[in-house]
Motif scaffolding. Structure first.
Motif, PDB file in Angstrom:
ATOM      1  N   GLU A  18       0.851  -1.202   0.000  1.00  0.00           N
ATOM      2  CA  GLU A  18       0.000   0.000   0.000  1.00  0.00           C
ATOM      3  C   GLU A  18       0.881   1.243   0.000  1.00  0.00           C
ATOM      4  OE1 GLU A  18      -3.361   0.122  -0.195  1.00  0.00           O
ATOM      5  OE2 GLU A  18      -3.369  -2.059  -0.317  1.00  0.00           O
ATOM      6  N   PRO A  19       0.365   2.352  -0.540  1.00  0.00           N
ATOM      7  CA  PRO A  19       1.159   3.578  -0.521  1.00  0.00           C
ATOM      8  C   PRO A  19       1.344   4.084   0.912  1.00  0.00           C
ATOM      9  CG  PRO A  19      -1.058   4.034  -1.345  1.00  0.00           C
ATOM     10  CD  PRO A  19      -0.941   2.543  -1.172  1.00  0.00           C
ATOM     11  N   GLU A  25       0.025   9.923  -4.485  1.00  0.00           N
ATOM     12  CA  GLU A  25      -0.566   8.584  -4.432  1.00  0.00           C
ATOM     13  C   GLU A  25      -0.729   8.024  -5.844  1.00  0.00           C
ATOM     14  OE1 GLU A  25      -4.451   6.170  -2.767  1.00  0.00           O
ATOM     15  OE2 GLU A  25      -4.207   8.270  -2.201  1.00  0.00           O
ATOM     16  N   ALA A  26      -1.200   8.845  -6.765  1.00  0.00           N
ATOM     17  CA  ALA A  26      -1.340   8.399  -8.152  1.00  0.00           C
ATOM     18  C   ALA A  26       0.027   8.070  -8.752  1.00  0.00           C
ATOM     19  CB  ALA A  26      -2.044   9.459  -8.979  1.00  0.00           C
ATOM     20  N   TRP A  62       2.568   7.046  -7.103  1.00  0.00           N
ATOM     21  CA  TRP A  62       2.986   5.799  -6.464  1.00  0.00           C
ATOM     22  C   TRP A  62       2.409   4.614  -7.242  1.00  0.00           C
ATOM     23  CZ3 TRP A  62       0.939   1.533  -3.947  1.00  0.00           C
ATOM     24  CH2 TRP A  62       1.819   0.806  -3.139  1.00  0.00           C
ATOM     25  N   TYR A  63       1.113   4.672  -7.529  1.00  0.00           N
ATOM     26  CA  TYR A  63       0.497   3.591  -8.302  1.00  0.00           C
ATOM     27  C   TYR A  63       1.090   3.505  -9.707  1.00  0.00           C
ATOM     28  CZ  TYR A  63      -2.965   2.752  -4.667  1.00  0.00           C
ATOM     29  OH  TYR A  63      -3.570   2.430  -3.487  1.00  0.00           O
ATOM     30  N   ARG A 101       4.252   1.672  -9.865  1.00  0.00           N
ATOM     31  CA  ARG A 101       4.076   0.218  -9.731  1.00  0.00           C
ATOM     32  C   ARG A 101       3.345  -0.368 -10.937  1.00  0.00           C
ATOM     33  NH1 ARG A 101       3.802  -2.264  -4.687  1.00  0.00           N
ATOM     34  NH2 ARG A 101       1.807  -3.179  -5.265  1.00  0.00           N
ATOM     35  N   GLU A 150       0.380   0.259 -11.857  1.00  0.00           N
ATOM     36  CA  GLU A 150      -1.033   0.050 -11.540  1.00  0.00           C
ATOM     37  C   GLU A 150      -1.810   1.202 -12.179  1.00  0.00           C
ATOM     38  OE1 GLU A 150      -2.009  -1.086  -7.505  1.00  0.00           O
ATOM     39  OE2 GLU A 150       0.039  -1.848  -7.226  1.00  0.00           O
ATOM     40  N   ARG A 171      -5.578   2.342 -11.200  1.00  0.00           N
ATOM     41  CA  ARG A 171      -5.689   3.035  -9.904  1.00  0.00           C
ATOM     42  C   ARG A 171      -5.154   4.452 -10.014  1.00  0.00           C
ATOM     43  NH1 ARG A 171      -4.710  -0.928  -4.876  1.00  0.00           N
ATOM     44  NH2 ARG A 171      -5.937   0.702  -3.869  1.00  0.00           N
ATOM     45  N   ALA A 172      -4.033   4.621 -10.700  1.00  0.00           N
ATOM     46  CA  ALA A 172      -3.459   5.959 -10.881  1.00  0.00           C
ATOM     47  C   ALA A 172      -4.392   6.828 -11.716  1.00  0.00           C
ATOM     48  CB  ALA A 172      -2.086   5.851 -11.548  1.00  0.00           C
TER      49      ALA A 172
END
Length: 97
Positions: free
Chosen positions: A14-15, A24-25, A27-28, A31, A33, A36-37
């Motif tokens: 998890e972030p 946060e975006a 971070w996704y 990865r 992802e 989610r971003a």
């Protein structure tokens, strides 16, 4: 949080707590992802930084036309270089060294 801490957190499930929506975006995105971003980017289209993020995500997705639209909204030139370098630049604008 430093850039190095942010990058090392990408291995966690998890972030880190307390990240801004933009971080946060990112971070996704870091990865891979994308969905989610992108969801976060769509919820925060109110400023140039989030629009730049949105442009980056569409470039990451391979949708150059949509990316160009978001770069214009962000007031940024269309980036043709490395996705990883652009991601790093965005993250570094949000974190101290």
């Amino acid at each position: 949080m430093t850039y190095a801490n942010f990058v090392s957190s990408l291995t966690q499930p998890e972030p880190p707590a307390g990240l801004s929506p933009l971080l946060e975006a990112l971070w996704y995105a870091g990865r891979d992802e994308w969905h989610r971003a992108h969801s976060i980017a769509q919820d925060n289209e109110h400023d140039a930084l989030h629009n730049w993020l949105h442009a980056f995500l569409h470039r990451q997705e391979g949708d150059a036309g949509n990316a160009a639209y978001w770069y214009r909204r962000a007031g940024q030139p269309v980036v043709a270089g490395s996705l990883r370098r652009e991601w790093e630049e965005m993250v570094r604008t949000q974190l101290p060294e």
